[in-house]
Design an enzyme around this catalytic site. Sequence first.
Site, PDB file in Angstrom:
ATOM      1  N   TYR A 152       0.815  -1.215   0.000  1.00 25.50           N
ATOM      2  CA  TYR A 152       0.000   0.000   0.000  1.00 25.50           C
ATOM      3  C   TYR A 152       0.848   1.265   0.000  1.00 25.50           C
ATOM      4  O   TYR A 152       0.324   2.363  -0.221  1.00 25.50           O
ATOM      5  CB  TYR A 152      -0.968  -0.007   1.183  1.00 25.50           C
ATOM      6  CG  TYR A 152      -2.250  -0.768   0.896  1.00 25.50           C
ATOM      7  CD1 TYR A 152      -3.417  -0.098   0.532  1.00 25.50           C
ATOM      8  CD2 TYR A 152      -2.285  -2.155   0.952  1.00 25.50           C
ATOM      9  CE1 TYR A 152      -4.581  -0.788   0.247  1.00 25.50           C
ATOM     10  CE2 TYR A 152      -3.439  -2.858   0.656  1.00 25.50           C
ATOM     11  CZ  TYR A 152      -4.588  -2.172   0.313  1.00 25.50           C
ATOM     12  OH  TYR A 152      -5.739  -2.856   0.012  1.00 25.50           O
ATOM     13  N   GLU A 182     -14.665  -1.153  10.143  1.00 19.25           N
ATOM     14  CA  GLU A 182     -15.797  -0.444   9.552  1.00 19.25           C
ATOM     15  C   GLU A 182     -17.119  -0.909  10.160  1.00 19.25           C
ATOM     16  O   GLU A 182     -18.039  -0.106  10.351  1.00 19.25           O
ATOM     17  CB  GLU A 182     -15.803  -0.646   8.041  1.00 19.25           C
ATOM     18  CG  GLU A 182     -16.890   0.131   7.326  1.00 19.25           C
ATOM     19  CD  GLU A 182     -16.788   0.014   5.809  1.00 19.25           C
ATOM     20  OE1 GLU A 182     -16.162   0.886   5.191  1.00 19.25           O
ATOM     21  OE2 GLU A 182     -17.322  -0.986   5.266  1.00 19.25           O
TER      22      GLU A 182
END
Length: 290
Positions: free
Chosen positions: A62, A239
């Site tokens: 990432y 989340e």
Amino acid sequence: MLSPQLSYKQPIVVSPDGKPVALTPWLVPIVWEGTFDPMLIDLIYRQKNITIATTVFALGKYTQFLKVFLESAEQNYFVGFRVHYYVFTDQPEQVPAVKMGEEHNLTVLIVPSSNRWQDISLSRMARLEKLIESRLINEADYVFSLDVDSKFYGHWGVETLGRLVGVIHPGYYQTPREQFTYERRPESQAFIPYSEGDYYYGGAVIGGLVEDVYQLAKTCREQLDIDASKSIEAAWQEESHLNKYFLYNKPTKVLSPEYLWQDQIPHKDRVKILRFSQIIKNYADVRPNL
């Protein structure tokens, strides 16, 4: 013209006639283009001498997204205000040298690598909590935690500031509540029954006053720890717990999908302006365990 919040059992983001809805049922703003005067609100906040901390998690492959994230942020993100980026990474040598604007700074925080992308996601709340405890409580007024695999396409400014800020997920802003991907297992601390829920909030954007985000991060971390002790992993990790937190601790400002889009979703005729969007990528190429 924006429509007032209509009286629906499930809060809506766009009214049946296609107009964006400007208020939540608990009467806080949903921020769309046209709901604020950028010059006026900038003038108000410039007098407050604020600092906005911004955390970014760039682990493993990432790190490849950092350059685009930072360069586009420097063109669009709180331009003219004091910003301090905190980049969590296991590869500090991969953090690019990006020219920072006036009063914009960057600090690299080294963290261990992980063999599971889920573990990176699950650790986000704990790392945010510790950073606030150790530094941000004395260094910043507001904090945003943003996903690194994203790009700023338009203005993101002080219109987004509030005590507790969530963003409506672009994949679910016109979806019936029963189809939200909440955690549905009662044994998880993130459990939300089908009959409950306001919006589906994206975990790629979390923000607010430092002390309010601290309470959010601490509570979610505690709930994640309880789940882990029972070998439970919520459907969408942090989340899922974020959505549970927002159900009982309503955001004081909600950002429209302008502030969290996905590049693979056509935006023409859906949002007036694209501000922040997740980049198209092959997850098998960037996630360690796919």
